[in-house]
Structures are given as structure tokens and as C-alpha cells.
Scaffold this motif. Structure first.
Motif, PDB file in Angstrom:
ATOM      1  N   LEU A 205      10.516  -4.224  17.034  1.00  0.00           N
ATOM      2  CA  LEU A 205      10.035  -5.713  17.446  1.00  0.00           C
ATOM      3  C   LEU A 205      10.185  -6.018  15.588  1.00  0.00           C
ATOM      4  O   LEU A 205      10.468  -7.219  15.543  1.00  0.00           O
ATOM      5  N   ILE A 206       9.684  -6.009  15.164  1.00  0.00           N
ATOM      6  CA  ILE A 206       9.121  -6.207  13.207  1.00  0.00           C
ATOM      7  C   ILE A 206      10.352  -5.744  12.376  1.00  0.00           C
ATOM      8  O   ILE A 206      10.303  -4.284  11.931  1.00  0.00           O
ATOM      9  N   ASP A 207      11.266  -6.599  12.714  1.00  0.00           N
ATOM     10  CA  ASP A 207      12.736  -6.335  11.713  1.00  0.00           C
ATOM     11  C   ASP A 207      13.158  -7.298  10.680  1.00  0.00           C
ATOM     12  O   ASP A 207      12.679  -8.619  10.898  1.00  0.00           O
ATOM     13  N   GLU A 231      11.333  -0.023   9.122  1.00  0.00           N
ATOM     14  CA  GLU A 231      10.726   0.416   8.736  1.00  0.00           C
ATOM     15  C   GLU A 231      11.966  -0.411   6.644  1.00  0.00           C
ATOM     16  O   GLU A 231      11.203  -0.363   5.794  1.00  0.00           O
ATOM     17  N   THR A 232      13.060   0.586   7.407  1.00  0.00           N
ATOM     18  CA  THR A 232      13.948   0.057   6.162  1.00  0.00           C
ATOM     19  C   THR A 232      13.521  -2.154   6.183  1.00  0.00           C
ATOM     20  O   THR A 232      13.725  -2.144   4.491  1.00  0.00           O
ATOM     21  N   ALA A 233      13.353  -2.896   7.140  1.00  0.00           N
ATOM     22  CA  ALA A 233      13.371  -3.844   6.639  1.00  0.00           C
ATOM     23  C   ALA A 233      11.925  -4.062   6.215  1.00  0.00           C
ATOM     24  O   ALA A 233      12.281  -5.173   5.096  1.00  0.00           O
ATOM     25  N   VAL A 234      11.506  -3.660   6.257  1.00  0.00           N
ATOM     26  CA  VAL A 234      10.075  -3.665   5.624  1.00  0.00           C
ATOM     27  C   VAL A 234       9.988  -3.833   4.197  1.00  0.00           C
ATOM     28  O   VAL A 234       9.574  -4.222   3.940  1.00  0.00           O
ATOM     29  N   LEU A 238       9.834  -6.807   1.349  1.00  0.00           N
ATOM     30  CA  LEU A 238       8.528  -6.467  -0.172  1.00  0.00           C
ATOM     31  C   LEU A 238       9.344  -6.544  -1.474  1.00  0.00           C
ATOM     32  O   LEU A 238       8.300  -6.973  -1.771  1.00  0.00           O
ATOM     33  N   ASP A 239       9.853  -5.694  -1.401  1.00  0.00           N
ATOM     34  CA  ASP A 239      11.070  -6.258  -2.310  1.00  0.00           C
ATOM     35  C   ASP A 239      11.564  -7.217  -2.650  1.00  0.00           C
ATOM     36  O   ASP A 239      11.754  -7.730  -4.043  1.00  0.00           O
ATOM     37  N   ALA A 240      11.739  -7.743  -1.317  1.00  0.00           N
ATOM     38  CA  ALA A 240      12.502  -9.483  -2.032  1.00  0.00           C
ATOM     39  C   ALA A 240      10.924 -10.128  -2.564  1.00  0.00           C
ATOM     40  O   ALA A 240      11.996 -11.084  -2.628  1.00  0.00           O
ATOM     41  N   GLY A 241       9.781  -9.508  -2.029  1.00  0.00           N
ATOM     42  CA  GLY A 241       8.798 -11.040  -2.473  1.00  0.00           C
ATOM     43  C   GLY A 241       8.562 -11.202  -0.770  1.00  0.00           C
ATOM     44  O   GLY A 241       7.671 -12.756  -0.976  1.00  0.00           O
ATOM     45  N   ARG A 242       9.335 -11.076  -0.064  1.00  0.00           N
ATOM     46  CA  ARG A 242       8.936 -12.307   1.398  1.00  0.00           C
ATOM     47  C   ARG A 242       7.927 -12.099   1.848  1.00  0.00           C
ATOM     48  O   ARG A 242       7.144 -12.190   2.992  1.00  0.00           O
ATOM     49  N   HIS A 245       1.844  -7.593   1.036  1.00  0.00           N
ATOM     50  CA  HIS A 245       1.491  -6.377   1.302  1.00  0.00           C
ATOM     51  C   HIS A 245       1.409  -6.282   2.730  1.00  0.00           C
ATOM     52  O   HIS A 245       2.236  -7.288   3.829  1.00  0.00           O
ATOM     53  N   ALA A 246       1.652  -4.846   3.005  1.00  0.00           N
ATOM     54  CA  ALA A 246       1.895  -3.818   4.020  1.00  0.00           C
ATOM     55  C   ALA A 246       0.707  -3.388   4.020  1.00  0.00           C
ATOM     56  O   ALA A 246       0.237  -2.005   2.962  1.00  0.00           O
TER      57      ALA A 246
END
Length: 310
Positions: A205-207, A231-234, A238-242, A245-246
Motif C-alpha cells: 500500500l505504501i508505494d 521497501e525500494t520506494a521507502v 528517504l534518500d530523496a528527503g521525502r 525517518h522510518a
């Protein structure tokens, strides 16, 4: 006398043997609890956990119910041989543990505590966080655990938004539901808590698209199910700053492999699936109560809706 098969990894029997005996004694029920299948047709109830040895429920022709020790039943609910009623685990210990984990990590991120714990050298950082009433937390999933966490956060005066597949009402929480309700709660979320079950509808769901709906720097907490996340999208968010933290407690593969990028990422916190662990004492009372109810001809507690998957 009902005959109960305890089908779970062997190490759990040592933890559950005494609590189950006490719980059945307190409930006033005489039972025989065994870890040996023997004659499957003679088993009245199966207490079940994954990796306990049962994958085919067909021989258990006399079983009145399968009673899960886990809140999540995604590993068994789709088993075509499981025709008996299936009950998931819902107990006070699970709820209290989840509320403590969620409120603890929401407060951690709300207050910016990591800035001080991880600081190298002098770190006189005077950034004052807003009050809880000025911070928006979104809880996805308003079942027993989600509702309890949303209520606890609202009691701390956070602005709490809740989302569920079907309409729900929670005191102190602005509730949304359905496909059209998801984007509005994510667009306002400074902290997101995932407490949805794993179903075909919630898988991934969280893509990338839904992560793009979050405000810049939002924090993601997942103590629900690992499969809720792409997980790839997360990692990309994170790397893009969107994502700021997770904090993750559940994963698609557990234990999380040592080479998984979550371990090394500076903006990921990993906890080892401890947010809502079943406690033998409280779980045993739930099992005993369901056996008592079944023997008395009363409805079972927490019976799984096969169509919904939980």
C-alpha cells in the motif's frame, strides 16, 4: 474432556505450558493439552502458531476451532485445508505493548530526541518542538490495535487522523475511510503509523505514489506488517528527503537479513518485531475463554472473516 493440540514451535511450549494450565483452571474447564498429534480426528481444538508443524488441517475432522497465538493470520487464512473456524489473537498484552511502542516512537520523533542521542560533541541545539496539539499524526488502520493507539495519541493531545477501509468512529480522532479518504490523511501527516492487516488490498500500500503524497520530511512508523511497504520506494523516499525517518518493526523477511540496506541507512531505525509480542499469561486466558465459549455454545471471540482476511 476437550482435547487440545498445541501446535507451535517447540520453544513456545515451555513458555505456554504453565500459563495455559492456570488459565483453564481459572476458567473452570478440565482439558487435556498435548503437543502430540496422535489421532488428529480426536483433537477438539488446535492452538496454532506458524512453524508449528501443521500445514494440512484436513485430518482434524473433529476440531471445533483453530485458535491462533498471533494477531496476524495471513500465513494461514488462505490455507484451503483450513475449513474450521479460525480465531486470531486479540488480548490486553498485545494492545498495551503496541500502544507503548507507538506512543514512545511518536514522542521520540515529535520531540526530536535523536538529535541529542546521536550528537557527536557539544550539541546545544535550541530548536523547540511544537506542542503535541500542533503536530498531526495519521494512523492507518483502526482495528483493535489502531484504535487503541489513536486514542492514546489523542489523549496526549496530538491532532490524530485515522483511516480505515470501512467507516469507523473514534473519539478524539478525525476518521476517514475508503480509497478517497487515504490521500487527504497522508497529505496532512507529519508522522504516519501503519497498523493495517496484510490483505491483498493492503499489500504494498505504501508505494512511491503514496509516499509522494506525504509532506516533505514526514516520519513513517511501521509496527503493522512488513508487506504494507514497498521497501525500494521507502529507501528512495528517504534518500530523496521525502521521508525524514522510518522506524520499522516488521519486515517482509524476518529476521531482517544482515545485508539489508535498512540496517546501514542513517535515517532508518530497526526494532526486531517487538512492538506487539504475544505474552503467554494474557494470551492463555484468551485461548481458555474461547474454549469455554465454544463448549458452552457461545460465539467465538475474534473469529476471522475469511473474505476480508482478518
Amino acid at each position: 474432556m476437550p482435547r487440545i493440540l498445541f501446535s507451535a514451535p517447540p520453544e513456545l511450549w515451555a513458555e505456554y505450558r504453565a500459563p495455559l494450565a492456570r488459565a483453564f483452571g481459572e476458567a473452570g474447564i478440565a482439558v487435556e493439552v498435548t503437543t502430540e498429534t496422535g489421532d488428529p480426528a480426536a483433537i477438539d481444538y488446535v492452538v496454532f502458531a506458524p512453524r508449528g508443524g501443521i500445514s494440512d488441517f484436513t485430518p482434524f475432522t473433529g476440531a471445533k476451532a483453530v485458535l491462533s497465538l498471533w494477531a496476524g493470520v495471513e500465513t494461514v487464512v488462505g490455507n484451503p485445508t483450513l475449513t474450521q473456524p479460525l480465531c486470531r489473537m486479540v488480548d490486553a498484552g498485545l494492545e498495551e505493548g503496541m500502544v507503548e511502542w507507538v506512543t514512545g516512537h511518536v514522542l521520540r520523533h515529535h520531540l526530536g530526541i535523536d538529535r541529542y542521542i546521536r550528537a557527536d560533541g557539544p550539541h546545544w541545539d535550541k530548536r523547540v518542538p511544537p506542542l503535541a496539539r500542533d503536530r498531526t499524526v495519521t494512523v492507518l488502520g483502526l482495528g483493535e490495535l489502531g484504535r487503541a493507539c489513536a486514542e492514546a495519541l489523542a489523549a496526549l493531545r496530538f491532532r490524530v487522523l485515522g483511516w480505515s477501509r470501512t467507516a469507523r468512529s473514534v473519539v478524539g480522532v478525525e476518521c476517514h475511510h475508503g480509497k478517497d479518504g487515504l490521500r487527504p490523511v497522508l497529505e496532512r501527516a507529519e508522522i504516519v503509523v501503519l497498523l493495517l492487516p496484510r490483505t491483498p488490498e493492503t499489500e504494498g500500500l505504501i508505494d512511491a505514489e503514496r509516499l509522494s503524497w506525504l509532506p516533505q520530511g514526514a516520519v513513517l512508523l511501521n509496527p503493522g506488517r512488513g508487506a504494507l511497504l514497498d521497501e525500494t520506494a521507502v529507501l528512495a523516499a528517504l534518500d530523496a528527503g521525502r521521508l525524514g525517518h522510518a522506524t520499522l518493526d516488521v519486515f517482509r523477511v524476518e529476521p531482517l537479513p544482515p545485508d539489508h540496506p535498512f540496517w546501514a541507512h542513517p535515517r532508518v531505525t530497526v526494532t526486531p518485531h517487538i512492538a506487539s509480542e504475544t505474552r503467554p499469561a494474557s494470551a492463555a486466558r484468551v485461548i481458555a475463554e474461547n474454549v469455554r465459549r465454544s463448549e458452552a455454545g457461545e460465539p467465538l471471540l475474534f473469529r476471522v472473516d475469511r473474505a476480508r482476511g482478518y
